[in-house]
Design an enzyme around this catalytic site. Structure first.
Site: not given
Ligand code: GLA
Ligand code: ZN
Length: 674
Positions: A106, A144-145, A150, A152, A302, A310, A350-351, A353
């Site tokens: 991602r 998200n985060e 990059c 390129c 979060e 992780w 993330e199974k 998490h």
């Molecule tokens: C981040 C992401 C979430 C998830 C968590 C897991 O904060 O925003 O989508 O992946 O990490 O800790």
């Molecule tokens: Zn780029």
């Protein structure tokens, strides 16, 4: 809001609708009232270039709305769909070594790809058109985060354009970048490349042209911010009444969050401390994030209810820790407690998490019970302190340019860790239960009595004057080695270190000695001014030793060892009505603790609650009301003595001055004064 919002990320696309109904039952039982949805749903919403399908999201929203929950709606653009990567490979990032990435992961979209930008903004538009009128939609959550880089060609071109805007002429860039060095003179904008591993950089953040690397980081942060803004613009146009945010990550190297904060309607952030992180380090992240939003209440977007997946060792949050850290977020200005995530995934990374609802999927788990218990408490708290702010007499400075510049610097030491240097000061203040803000160089200083600004390596235009004005009015500035070294182009001062700060500090640093790990010098405070103070004695000092000549400053301590033994190591300069303290070397923490206590005492800064080992206290202020949060982070039960009349919002117990209250491990008090 009429209460602290309680909830978090919910990814029901991974489950059949029967499961959603069971989820609503369980989440309702846990007191959950807000769900962040659609974070990774682009693939589902736009299954091919010309096809949009909102049926699943419609059904999810219907289910959630029927359960009476509020929605934080993500735009889902943190992962582009696979068809897009196949059809338009230019949306994929390129690594620093020049290798082209493929679909996967991602935050893998080229931030300067016009196609990524326009398709993500289009998706935001469709979401706003379809769901903008929902009365339980309370916020937009873009992507998200945001993170990463990059390398390129599109980004390289965009980097040149960014540089042209900044420097106007290639001559000005050559001058600013000092390119006569190693014959790096640029004849044409097209000569300039991104300073990745094929060019100026190697290893972790080593660079042969640091200003180019700093400018690249500034550019990259701006590029990702432009992605955010492209979506935010559409959302603001269609739903001006719904606030927009993205989730940030504390001291995160890639992005200048202080710059980002100015563009967000409110700050939200994700708190994932590693096991063993000192509570004050978590607190510093909260304060930093709060500061990015001008001190306004933020969202804890979060945290894990139990484990992460992780880290090298994903220890469980011990019983009570999730509750304690949730209250810590509230204590530092959050108006929400939110988790990643509601239900554990069955597959992929993330199974394992943590989630409110476990694989086993019912209410009979420790984590669920703790979540539900906290949910009930948050209901009871209502809106008592929500919307309120902290007021801090002390601040520490955190500046991303200084982080980048001091870390990329070749010399004087590889042990330079800017966030940790800032943290030492934050830590000393916070452990005295002094309310501390973490601010950027743009934050007005009027409300502070003391500003700790270590490693002020890079002095940007106007900042030295701002500090001078603050000290002239009576403020106290504490700074350190490796300050006043360079301008915003990383060009080193020719006025004698610490350059623009030289008159303010009342000293000249002639040379700087770097001490290898474990090598120490001593800070000797046994004579003169400090002879009778708690600072008297001989203290260990490490990292760097500036060789200082005073120019008006008083020598408060001198070095104990080496050829510069007996020369000034800690100096104080009276300037206007205030004073500046200059640490030529890094003292051991017990010294810094005492130092902070002494100078806060001198300028009349009071702790919000009597300091005690492992006990954190903060204060939120709402009109006439004051709420003192007292949190036991220690490993043992302890007793605190309450110094004022108050009522604990959690238990309704009344206290009078002098009353003792026992606080269990992870115990929390929220004391409403008066
Ligand atoms: C981040 C992401 C979430 C998830 C968590 C897991 O904060 O925003 O989508 O992946 O990490 O800790
Ligand atoms: Zn780029």
């Amino acid at each position: 809001m009429n209460k602290i919002l309680y909830g978090g990320d919910y990814n029901p696309e991974q489950w059949p609708p029967e499961t959603w109904r069971e989820d609503m039952r369980l989440l309702g039982m846990a007191g959950i009232d807000i769900l962040t949805i659609n974070v990774f749903s682009w693939a589902a919403l736009q299954p091919s270039e010309n096809e949009y399908n909102f049926s699943v999201l419609d059904a999810i929203i219907e289910t959630i709305s029927a359960a009476g929950m509020k929605i934080c709606l993500a735009t889902g653009t943190a992962t582009h769909p696979a068809w897009m990567a196949r059809k338009y490979p230019e949306v994929l990032r390129v690594n620093s070594d020049g290798s082209k990435r493929k679909f996967g992961g991602r935050q893998n979209s080229c931030p300067n790809s016009p196609r990524y930008r326009s398709y993500s903004a289009l998706l935001a538009r469709k979401l706003a058109e379809r769901y903008g009128k929902l009365d339980n939609l309370i916020a937009w959550h873009i992507s998200n985060e945001y993170s990463g880089y990059c390398y390129c060609e599109t980004c390289e071109k965009a980097f040149r354009t960014w540089l042209m805007r900044k420097y106007q002429t290639i001559e000005a860039l050559n001058e600013a970048w000092n390119t006569h060095f190693w014959g790096h003179t640029y004849y044409d904008w097209d000569d300039i490349v991104i300073p990745g591993h094929l060019s100026e950089e190697w290893g972790g953040n080593r660079s042969t042209c640091q200003i180019q690397s700093i400018d690249f980081r500034r550019f990259n942060s701006d590029s990702l911010l432009d992605c955010y803004l492209a979506e935010a613009k559409v959302l603001k146009e269609l739903t001006p009444h719904i606030p927009v945010t993205t989730n940030m990550m504390g001291t995160f190297w890639d992005l200048d969050y202080q710059k980002w904060g100015k563009k967000l309607d409110f700050i939200s952030w994700d708190n994932y401390p590693s096991p063993g992180t000192p509570y004050t380090r978590i607190a510093m992240n909260h304060a930093l994030m709060r500061g990015c939003g001008d001190g306004k209440p933020f969202f804890l977007m979060e945290q894990t209810p139990s484990v992460t997946n992780w880290q090298p060792y994903n220890s469980l949050k011990r019983p009570g820790v999730m509750r304690l850290w949730s209250y810590q977020a509230l204590a530092h200005g959050s108006d929400t407690v939110m988790f990643f995530q509601m239900r554990r995934s069955r597959g992929c990374c993330e199974k394992f998490h943590g989630a409110v609802i476990d694989h086993y999927g019912n209410e009979n788990t420790r984590v669920f019970r703790e979540t539900a218990a906290l949910g009930a408490e948050l209901k009871k708290l209502g809106d008592s302190f929500s919307g309120s702010r902290l007021e801090s007499p002390a601040a520490v400075l955190f500046d991303w340019d200084n982080w980048w510049a001091s870390s990329l610097s070749a010399g004087p030491t590889v042990n330079m860790n800017y966030p940790e240097e800032v943290f030492r000061f934050y830590d000393a203040l916070a452990r005295h239960n002094i309310s501390v803000d973490v601010i950027g160089i743009d934050t007005p200083l009027d409300t502070y009595k003391i500003l700790c600004a270590p490693i002020l390596y890079m002095i940007k235009p106007g900042f030295a004057d701002k500090l001078k004005a603050f000290v002239e009015r009576g403020g106290i500035v504490v700074t350190t080695y490796f300050s006043g070294m360079a301008n915003e182009h990383d060009a080193v001062t020719l006025e004698g270190y610490p350059g623009e700060l030289r008159s303010l500090c009342g000293l000249w640093v002639e040379e700087t000695d770097a001490l290898p790990t474990d090598q120490l010098n001593r800070l000797v405070c046994s004579t003169g001014l400090l002879a009778d103070s708690p600072l008297a004695g001989t203290w260990k000092t490490d990292l760097l030793c500036d060789i200082i000549h005073t120019e008006g400053a008083q020598t408060i301590a001198h070095y104990g060892d080496d050829f510069y033994a007996g020369t000034p190591a800690l100096c104080r300069n009276h300037y206007g009505k205030g004073q500046v303290w200059y640490f030529g070397s890094r003292p051991e923490m017990p010294f810094l603790d005492r130092f902070i206590a002494v100078i806060c005492g001198e300028c009349g800064i009071e702790p919000v609650f009597p300091p005690q080992h492992g006990i954190e206290a903060t204060r939120r202020i709402k009109g006439e009301k004051e709420y003192i949060f007292v949190l036991n982070h220690d490993k043992t039960e302890t007793t605190v003595v309450i110094p004022f009349d108050c009522r604990d919002l959690l238990t309704d117990k009344q206290f009078a001055p002098g009353d003792c209250c026992s606080l269990p491990v992870t115990g929390v008090l929220i004391l409403e004064k008066g």
